[in-house]
Design a protein around this motif. Structure first.
Motif, PDB file in Angstrom:
ATOM      1  N   TYR A   1       1.009  -1.068  -0.564  1.00 38.38           N
ATOM      2  CA  TYR A   1      -0.041  -0.102  -0.036  1.00 38.38           C
ATOM      3  C   TYR A   1       1.341   1.429   0.328  1.00 38.38           C
ATOM      4  O   TYR A   1       0.611   1.938  -0.951  1.00 38.38           O
ATOM      5  CB  TYR A   1      -1.172   0.000   1.443  1.00 38.38           C
ATOM      6  N   GLY A   2       1.483   1.050   1.004  1.00 36.77           N
ATOM      7  CA  GLY A   2       3.132   3.093   1.147  1.00 36.77           C
ATOM      8  C   GLY A   2       3.704   3.154  -0.019  1.00 36.77           C
ATOM      9  O   GLY A   2       3.637   3.888  -1.349  1.00 36.77           O
ATOM     10  N   GLY A   3       3.960   1.702  -0.533  1.00 36.92           N
ATOM     11  CA  GLY A   3       4.522   1.561  -2.482  1.00 36.92           C
ATOM     12  C   GLY A   3       3.917   2.278  -3.326  1.00 36.92           C
ATOM     13  O   GLY A   3       4.426   2.914  -4.135  1.00 36.92           O
ATOM     14  N   ALA A   4       2.895   1.943  -3.284  1.00 43.23           N
ATOM     15  CA  ALA A   4       1.668   2.219  -4.589  1.00 43.23           C
ATOM     16  C   ALA A   4       1.221   4.276  -3.984  1.00 43.23           C
ATOM     17  O   ALA A   4       0.854   4.712  -5.275  1.00 43.23           O
ATOM     18  CB  ALA A   4       0.481   1.326  -4.369  1.00 43.23           C
ATOM     19  N   LEU A   5       0.906   4.583  -2.850  1.00 44.29           N
ATOM     20  CA  LEU A   5       1.368   4.811  -2.800  1.00 44.29           C
ATOM     21  C   LEU A   5       1.404   6.156  -2.581  1.00 44.29           C
ATOM     22  O   LEU A   5       1.513   7.663  -3.488  1.00 44.29           O
ATOM     23  CB  LEU A   5       0.106   5.282  -0.998  1.00 44.29           C
ATOM     24  N   TRP A   6       2.631   5.765  -2.480  1.00 41.32           N
ATOM     25  CA  TRP A   6       3.616   6.944  -2.975  1.00 41.32           C
ATOM     26  C   TRP A   6       3.882   7.297  -4.033  1.00 41.32           C
ATOM     27  O   TRP A   6       4.207   8.338  -4.663  1.00 41.32           O
ATOM     28  CB  TRP A   6       5.167   6.459  -3.021  1.00 41.32           C
ATOM     29  N   ARG A   7       4.316   6.281  -4.951  1.00 44.80           N
ATOM     30  CA  ARG A   7       3.813   6.271  -7.090  1.00 44.80           C
ATOM     31  C   ARG A   7       2.606   6.925  -7.177  1.00 44.80           C
ATOM     32  O   ARG A   7       4.069   8.081  -8.169  1.00 44.80           O
ATOM     33  CB  ARG A   7       4.121   4.942  -7.420  1.00 44.80           C
ATOM     34  N   LEU A   8       1.683   7.160  -7.052  1.00 45.41           N
ATOM     35  CA  LEU A   8       0.750   7.867  -7.166  1.00 45.41           C
ATOM     36  C   LEU A   8       1.031   9.591  -6.794  1.00 45.41           C
ATOM     37  O   LEU A   8       0.715  10.374  -7.838  1.00 45.41           O
ATOM     38  CB  LEU A   8      -0.427   8.039  -6.656  1.00 45.41           C
ATOM     39  N   TYR A   9       1.506   9.899  -5.493  1.00 45.02           N
ATOM     40  CA  TYR A   9       1.067  10.882  -5.111  1.00 45.02           C
ATOM     41  C   TYR A   9       2.460  11.884  -4.986  1.00 45.02           C
ATOM     42  O   TYR A   9       2.985  12.738  -6.046  1.00 45.02           O
ATOM     43  CB  TYR A   9       1.453  10.912  -3.755  1.00 45.02           C
ATOM     44  N   ALA A  10       3.299  10.649  -5.908  1.00 45.58           N
ATOM     45  CA  ALA A  10       4.551  11.211  -6.889  1.00 45.58           C
ATOM     46  C   ALA A  10       4.069  11.792  -8.499  1.00 45.58           C
ATOM     47  O   ALA A  10       4.484  12.491  -8.526  1.00 45.58           O
ATOM     48  CB  ALA A  10       6.147  10.316  -7.456  1.00 45.58           C
ATOM     49  N   LEU A  11       3.686  10.945  -8.852  1.00 48.66           N
ATOM     50  CA  LEU A  11       2.681  11.377 -10.034  1.00 48.66           C
ATOM     51  C   LEU A  11       2.378  12.712 -10.184  1.00 48.66           C
ATOM     52  O   LEU A  11       1.845  13.338 -11.098  1.00 48.66           O
ATOM     53  CB  LEU A  11       1.499  10.395 -10.884  1.00 48.66           C
ATOM     54  N   GLN A  12       1.229  12.580  -9.204  1.00 45.84           N
ATOM     55  CA  GLN A  12       0.624  13.660  -8.919  1.00 45.84           C
ATOM     56  C   GLN A  12       1.604  15.454  -8.912  1.00 45.84           C
ATOM     57  O   GLN A  12       0.769  16.359  -9.372  1.00 45.84           O
ATOM     58  CB  GLN A  12      -0.517  13.981  -7.450  1.00 45.84           C
ATOM     59  N   GLN A  13       2.278  15.135  -7.999  1.00 42.96           N
ATOM     60  CA  GLN A  13       3.336  16.029  -7.601  1.00 42.96           C
ATOM     61  C   GLN A  13       4.193  16.743  -9.158  1.00 42.96           C
ATOM     62  O   GLN A  13       4.102  18.068  -8.952  1.00 42.96           O
ATOM     63  CB  GLN A  13       3.975  16.429  -6.189  1.00 42.96           C
ATOM     64  N   ALA A  14       4.433  15.389  -9.981  1.00 41.91           N
ATOM     65  CA  ALA A  14       4.943  16.156 -11.281  1.00 41.91           C
ATOM     66  C   ALA A  14       4.265  16.758 -12.141  1.00 41.91           C
ATOM     67  O   ALA A  14       4.015  18.110 -12.535  1.00 41.91           O
ATOM     68  CB  ALA A  14       5.321  14.379 -11.172  1.00 41.91           C
ATOM     69  N   THR A  15       2.338  16.439 -11.875  1.00 38.73           N
ATOM     70  CA  THR A  15       1.502  16.875 -13.028  1.00 38.73           C
ATOM     71  C   THR A  15       1.757  17.900 -13.061  1.00 38.73           C
ATOM     72  O   THR A  15       1.758  18.837 -13.230  1.00 38.73           O
ATOM     73  CB  THR A  15       0.437  15.828 -12.850  1.00 38.73           C
TER      74      THR A  15
END
Length: 226
Positions: free
Chosen positions: A88-102
Motif C-alpha cells: 500500500y505504501g509503495g503504491a501511494l508513494w508512486r501515485l502521489y509522486a505522479l500527482q506532484q510532478a503533474t
C-alpha cells in the motif's frame, strides 16, 4: 453497488494519523527502522480503508486526495519512498509522486502525453481528454487518486500505471529527437522514461496483487535493518 458515502447519521468520521514516526522518536534508543517501516505500511493501508469506508464523507476523500498539501511531500517520502512497490505504501508513494510532478510540470507533461498517446492504447484506460493540456492532466490525476479512495482500488492503480506509461512513451519520443544535437539531455530524458515505465509496471503489479488478496500491509523479509 457501493453504499452512498457518508450516509450514516450520527457517525463522526475521524481521519487516521499519518505520522507514525512520532510514536518512536522518544523511545529509548531512538527510531527502530523496522518498527517505523511497519507502522508506515499500516498507516498506508488505513488511509485506503478510510477512503473506501462507505461512511467516509466527501470531505475526507478530498483530504486524502490532497494529502500532500496537508503533510508535505517530504513526510510522505520518509514514510513510503523506500517501501517495496507491491505494498500500500509503495503504491501511494508512486501515485502521489505522479500527482506532484503533474502539478509542478504540467505543460511539459501534457507535451509528453500528446507524444506518448500515439504509441499506447493505454491512453483510453488513463482517461485524459485528447489533446490534453496541463489542467486536463491535473484533473485526470485527481480522478485517479479519487478512485483509490472511493472507487475500485485495482482500477485506480491500473489507470495510474497507464498514465505513467503514456508519459514515459512521450519522454522516449522526445529523447530520440534530442539524440543528434544534445545527447546528454537525450540520455537523461531516456533515463526518466525508463524509470516511469518501471513505475507503471509496479502499479499494475500492485493492482494484480490486490485483486488476488496478496497485497501485504508489510513485508517483514524486506524491512530495513539499519
Amino acid at each position: 453497488m457501493r453504499n452512498q458515502r457518508g450516509s450514516s447519521v450520527g457517525i463522526t468520521y475521524s481521519r487516521p494519523k499519518l505520522m507514525p514516526l512520532e510514536e518512536f522518536e522518544h523511545r529509548s534508543g531512538g527510531l527502530d527502522p523496522a518498527e517505523v517501516f511497519s507502522a508506515a505500511q499500516t498507516v498506508a493501508a488505513k488511509l485506503v480503508a478510510t477512503g473506501q469506508d462507505p461512511n467516509a464523507d466527501q470531505a475526507t476523500v478530498d483530504w486524502l486526495v490532497d494529502l500532500v498539501a496537508d503533510v508535505g511531500l517530504d513526510t510522505m517520502a520518509r514514510l513510503w519512498a523506500d517501501a517495496p512497490a507491491v505494498t500500500y505504501g509503495g503504491a501511494l508513494w508512486r501515485l502521489y509522486a505522479l500527482q506532484q510532478a503533474t502539478q509542478r510540470d504540467g505543460e511539459m507533461w501534457a507535451t509528453w502525453y500528446r507524444a506518448g498517446s500515439e504509441a499506447y492504447a493505454s491512453r483510453v484506460i488513463a482517461g485524459a481528454t485528447e489533446p490534453p493540456r496541463a489542467r486536463d492532466l491535473q484533473t485526470l490525476i485527481t480522478k485517479i487518486l479519487t478512485g483509490v479512495y472511493s472507487g475500485d482500488f485495482g482500477i485506480a492503480l491500473e489507470r495510474g500505471g497507464a498514465y505513467a506509461r503514456v508519459i514515459a512513451a512521450g519522454q522516449h519520443q522526445h529523447a530520440e529527437r534530442l539524440e543528434d544535437f544534445n545527447p546528454a539531455a537525450a540520455a537523461a530524458l531516456e533515463h526518466r522514461s525508463v524509470k516511469l515505465q518501471r513505475t507503471a509496471t509496479e502499479l499494475e503489479l500492485c493492482a494484480t496483487a490486490w485483486r488476488q488478496e496478496r497485497l501485504p500491509v508489510e513485508r517483514p523479509e524486506q524491512r530495513p535493518t539499519d
